[in-house]
Design a protein around this motif. Structure first.
Motif, PDB file in Angstrom:
ATOM      1  N   SER A  85       0.831  -1.212   0.000  1.00 21.29           N
ATOM      2  CA  SER A  85       0.000   0.000   0.000  1.00 21.29           C
ATOM      3  C   SER A  85       0.861   1.256   0.000  1.00 21.29           C
ATOM      4  O   SER A  85       0.505   2.268  -0.628  1.00 21.29           O
ATOM      5  N   ARG A 143       1.962   2.212  -3.473  1.00 23.07           N
ATOM      6  CA  ARG A 143       0.916   2.947  -4.193  1.00 23.07           C
ATOM      7  C   ARG A 143       0.900   4.407  -3.758  1.00 23.07           C
ATOM      8  O   ARG A 143       0.833   5.310  -4.596  1.00 23.07           O
ATOM      9  N   ARG A 168       1.603 -15.178  -1.510  1.00 30.37           N
ATOM     10  CA  ARG A 168       1.086 -14.111  -0.641  1.00 30.37           C
ATOM     11  C   ARG A 168       1.457 -12.733  -1.187  1.00 30.37           C
ATOM     12  O   ARG A 168       0.665 -11.785  -1.114  1.00 30.37           O
ATOM     13  N   THR A 169       2.664 -12.594  -1.744  1.00 29.23           N
ATOM     14  CA  THR A 169       3.081 -11.301  -2.285  1.00 29.23           C
ATOM     15  C   THR A 169       2.262 -10.929  -3.511  1.00 29.23           C
ATOM     16  O   THR A 169       1.823  -9.777  -3.657  1.00 29.23           O
ATOM     17  N   ALA A 224      -0.751 -12.008  -4.224  1.00 28.47           N
ATOM     18  CA  ALA A 224      -2.117 -11.740  -3.777  1.00 28.47           C
ATOM     19  C   ALA A 224      -2.218 -10.354  -3.151  1.00 28.47           C
ATOM     20  O   ALA A 224      -3.183  -9.607  -3.393  1.00 28.47           O
ATOM     21  N   ALA A 225      -1.224  -9.972  -2.340  1.00 27.01           N
ATOM     22  CA  ALA A 225      -1.245  -8.654  -1.701  1.00 27.01           C
ATOM     23  C   ALA A 225      -1.159  -7.541  -2.740  1.00 27.01           C
ATOM     24  O   ALA A 225      -1.854  -6.521  -2.640  1.00 27.01           O
ATOM     25  N   LEU A 239      -2.152  -7.689  -5.857  1.00 21.52           N
ATOM     26  CA  LEU A 239      -3.391  -7.633  -6.632  1.00 21.52           C
ATOM     27  C   LEU A 239      -4.519  -6.946  -5.877  1.00 21.52           C
ATOM     28  O   LEU A 239      -5.460  -6.427  -6.484  1.00 21.52           O
ATOM     29  N   GLU A 240      -4.430  -6.911  -4.570  1.00 22.14           N
ATOM     30  CA  GLU A 240      -5.448  -6.217  -3.784  1.00 22.14           C
ATOM     31  C   GLU A 240      -5.321  -4.699  -3.920  1.00 22.14           C
ATOM     32  O   GLU A 240      -6.277  -3.964  -3.688  1.00 22.14           O
ATOM     33  N   VAL A 241      -4.123  -4.232  -4.324  1.00 20.95           N
ATOM     34  CA  VAL A 241      -3.848  -2.795  -4.359  1.00 20.95           C
ATOM     35  C   VAL A 241      -3.686  -2.264  -5.774  1.00 20.95           C
ATOM     36  O   VAL A 241      -4.152  -1.156  -6.087  1.00 20.95           O
TER      37      VAL A 241
END
Length: 421
Positions: free
Chosen positions: A131, A134, A167-168, A170-171, A173-175
């Motif tokens: 985050s 970003r 996990r990296t 996936a994290a 792609l959430e942002v």
């Protein structure tokens, strides 16, 4: 546009040796971060294992000064993409990344919709920082997954595990709406079935861009000194590659470049600029740059490679830089190791080694627009290659046929040595 005094001036009596494009192409900025946690045995990039805390403050200051010097090369032009490569750029703190981007935007004109990519390796630190990347101004992330098989990660000397990679991704792609994952295939012991399973596992995470590279044994790497046992033979490697490509095609990915696969609207804009012979400033240790000057020529630059040499360069502002075959008296950027104007006989290969990597090729007029050379400069070689079925016989575009794309290196050699074809 005239050339600034910060780089060598072409001798007037050699002006005809330096073709010039008709107008400036799109402009990008590449920023090289040279550190990594541990150098992988297959890697031949300018990367150096981290020793203690990174000198972030000094590094950001050096990048800012390097950029300020090179800004004169692109006065009045707008940056369309920025790329942090390495090494492992995600080792930098988000604050350092934000500071670098602030310097870029304060020094150059940057398009509001510019693509800003950060390369990252899987790990807990990266997951926590997503985050913040970003917020720093990054809008695209490229993650060095390399394998989703424990045996593959071990064979490639990677320091993360499969769970950290998943996990990296996936994290991220959430942002981020745009996430790329790098994969390496053809590692020792890999099977076609295993490669297929890896790609399916990766796609299940939701990535829309994949860069899939065949493991290559590069000179001056640990793998070159001691090749790993169990590398697939040509037949098995072909089956592995076919499996990777088939899974990606079946999932709606287009192979738009030799190693790049994307769903619609997810192609990498920064890399497309390279492949269409666009311009780019190279900032940071060992970074290469290419700048076009309509009416004058195309300048290639290279920065000092070792991090220590680069960081100390600002202390030697009166030391002349080395410029291949040209007068150094007007060179003032202390971070530049070498610079040269591209000769006419080198331009066809330089242009085509990029453009022919694209599945669709490029419009034929782009050759003249970006190089300043007429198509006649390559017409004979192109016709011979077309007669062999290696390039398309199409007045509208320059592209390889499927056969030529498969043997791209041989096609390109013809523009260095006409006897090849």
């Amino acid at each position: 546009m005239t050339k600034p005094d910060a780089y060598p001036v072409t001798p007037p009596n050699e002006r005809e040796s330096y073709p010039a494009p008709s107008k400036p192409p799109p402009l990008a900025v590449y920023i090289h971060v040279p550190w990594c946690v541990r150098k992988c045995p297959y890697c031949d990039f300018n990367s150096h294992p981290q020793r203690g805390a990174l000198p972030e403050r000094a590094f950001v200051a050096a990048l800012a000064e390097d950029l300020a010097h090179d800004a004169a090369l692109v006065s009045g032009r707008t940056v369309t993409s920025i790329f942090f490569g390495g090494g492992t750029p995600s080792l930098l703190s988000p604050d350092a990344i934000a500071a670098i981007l602030q310097h870029v935007r304060a020094t150059l004109s940057v398009a509001a919709n510019a693509e800003v990519t950060l390369e990252a390796n899987p790990g807990a630190t990266e997951i926590a920082a997503v985050s913040a990347w970003r917020d720093a101004g990054v809008n695209r992330v490229s993650i060095g997954v390399q394998s989703l098989d424990p045996a593959g990660l071990a064979a490639l000397g990677r320091i993360h595990d499969v769970h950290a990679a998943e996990r990296t991704v996936a994290a991220a792609l959430e942002v981020f709406p745009r996430v790329n994952a790098d994969l390496i295939y053809g590692w020792p012991g890999q099977t076609p079935q295993g490669a297929e399973a890896e790609v399916m596992r990766l796609l299940a995470l939701g990535v829309a861009h994949v860069s899939a590279y065949e493991l290559t044994i590069e000179p001056n790497t640990p793998f070159a000194a001691a090749p790993p046992a169990g590398l697939p033979d040509e037949t098995r490697l072909g089956a592995i590659e076919a499996a990777v490509h088939a899974v990606l095609a079946g999932a709606g990915f287009s192979r738009y470049e030799v190693s790049a696969f994307a769903k619609p609207d997810h192609r990498a804009r920064h890399n497309l600029n390279y492949w269409t012979f666009g311009d780019y400033l190279g900032i940071g240790p060992g970074a290469h740059g290419k700048i076009s000057f309509p009416g004058s020529g195309i300048l290639r630059t290279r920065k000092r490679a070792h991090p220590n040499d680069y960081l100390s360069a600002g202390q030697h502002r009166n030391r002349p830089d080395r410029v291949q075959g040209l007068d150094t008296s007007s060179v003032t950027n202390p971070y530049t190791a070498a610079a040269h104007w591209v000769q006419a006989d080198a331009l066809p290969f330089e242009f085509l080694m990029n453009a022919l990597r694209l599945a669709e090729g490029v419009p034929r007029p782009l050759f003249t627009e970006r190089t300043g050379l007429p198509f006649a400069a390559i017409a004979d070689t192109w016709e011979r290659l077309a007669a062999r079925g290696w390039v398309v016989d199409d007045a509208a575009r320059l592209a390889c046929t499927p056969l030529g794309w498969r043997y791209l290196n041989t096609v390109l050699e013809a523009f260095l040595d006409p006897m090849v074809c």
